[in-house]
Design an enzyme around this catalytic site. Structure first.
Site, PDB file in Angstrom:
ATOM      1  CG  HIS A  89     -39.353 102.597  31.195  1.00 15.30           C
ATOM      2  ND1 HIS A  89     -38.406 101.753  31.939  1.00 15.30           N
ATOM      3  CD2 HIS A  89     -39.045 103.770  31.582  1.00 15.30           C
ATOM      4  CE1 HIS A  89     -37.927 102.542  32.799  1.00 15.30           C
ATOM      5  NE2 HIS A  89     -38.280 103.869  32.567  1.00 15.30           N
ATOM      6  CD  GLU A 137     -35.283 106.793  31.303  1.00 14.52           C
ATOM      7  OE1 GLU A 137     -36.163 107.534  31.836  1.00 14.52           O
ATOM      8  OE2 GLU A 137     -35.420 105.445  31.720  1.00 14.52           O
TER       9      GLU A 137
END
Ligand code: G3P
Length: 218
Positions: A89, A137
């Site tokens: 992430h 993302e």
């Protein structure tokens, strides 16, 4: 499908996380949309006992039993009931070698995996590891309450969908997702679902937000 990343938000921590996850379960049941809570490792055991949803963790570390102070060993989260893990992430980026090792460890214990990419080049690189999901993302839009990934970067999402389709890996998109329109657009552009955090975790009424997001799948 919707991955709800609890991060370290107050509503996503400890006793409050238990309340939040029950809302996820209720909305998932009433809408028929698969919702996966992605929780802190310290909350996995309580949460998996409290709900029937598939529960994931936000990361694991590429370690085995032994002397690794402070690391999250994959065996521990599996024992607590986790079914999958996020990796790489933007808020906890790791180099490719570490990522490959963490991915191998996750697979050794049968954890599903979703690996994040912040751009197209990274998406191509991480796809070579064949995770269960890839996610695009853009880091700069994470936490935005006004601009979502599909509003700001539709062409890149389309390209990401093409790359993931060619690799045979389903695409999840995230960053700034906050409405049914964002969800709808994500699916139109080729994603199978979204990853969302602040829209739910910062909401005064998380259920209302979630009920809006699931409308995007209709
Ligand atoms: O993992 C999903 C997350 O990074 C997206 O965050 O707050 O933009 O929905 P947010």
């Amino acid at each position: 499908m919707i991955f709800v990343n609890f991060k370290t938000y107050e509503k996503g921590t400890g006793a409050a996380a238990l309340e939040t996850v029950k809302i996820l379960e209720e909305v998932s049941k009433s809408s028929g949309v698969k919702i996966i809570p992605v929780v802190q490792p310290s909350d996995v055991a309580e949460i998996t006992q409290a709900v029937s949803l598939e529960v994931w963790v936000q990361k694991i570390d590429p370690v085995e039993y032994g002397a690794h102070t402070g690391s999250i060993i994959p065996e521990a989260v599996v024992e607590d009931g986790a079914m999958g893990t996020f990796l790489n992430h933007s808020e906890g980026k790791i180099d490719f070698e570490t990522l490959a090792k963490a991915h191998d460890r996750a697979k050794e214990v049968d954890l599903k995996t979703l690996i994040f990419a912040s751009d197209i080049v990274e998406l191509e690189n991480i796809s070579s590891l064949t995770p269960n999901f890839v996610s695009y993302e853009p880091a700069e839009l994470i936490g935005s309450s006004t601009t979502s990934v599909t509003q700001a970067k539709p062409e890149i999402v389309k390209k990401a969908a093409e790359i993931s389709r060619n690799a045979g890996i389903p695409l999840i998109v995230g960053a700034g997702v906050h409405s049914r329109e964002d969800v709808k657009k994500s699916l139109e552009l080729g994603a199978v679902g979204v990853a969302v955090a602040s829209d739910i975790m910062n909401a005064t009424d998380p259920k209302k937000e979630l009920l809006d997001l699931v409308e995007g799948f209709k």
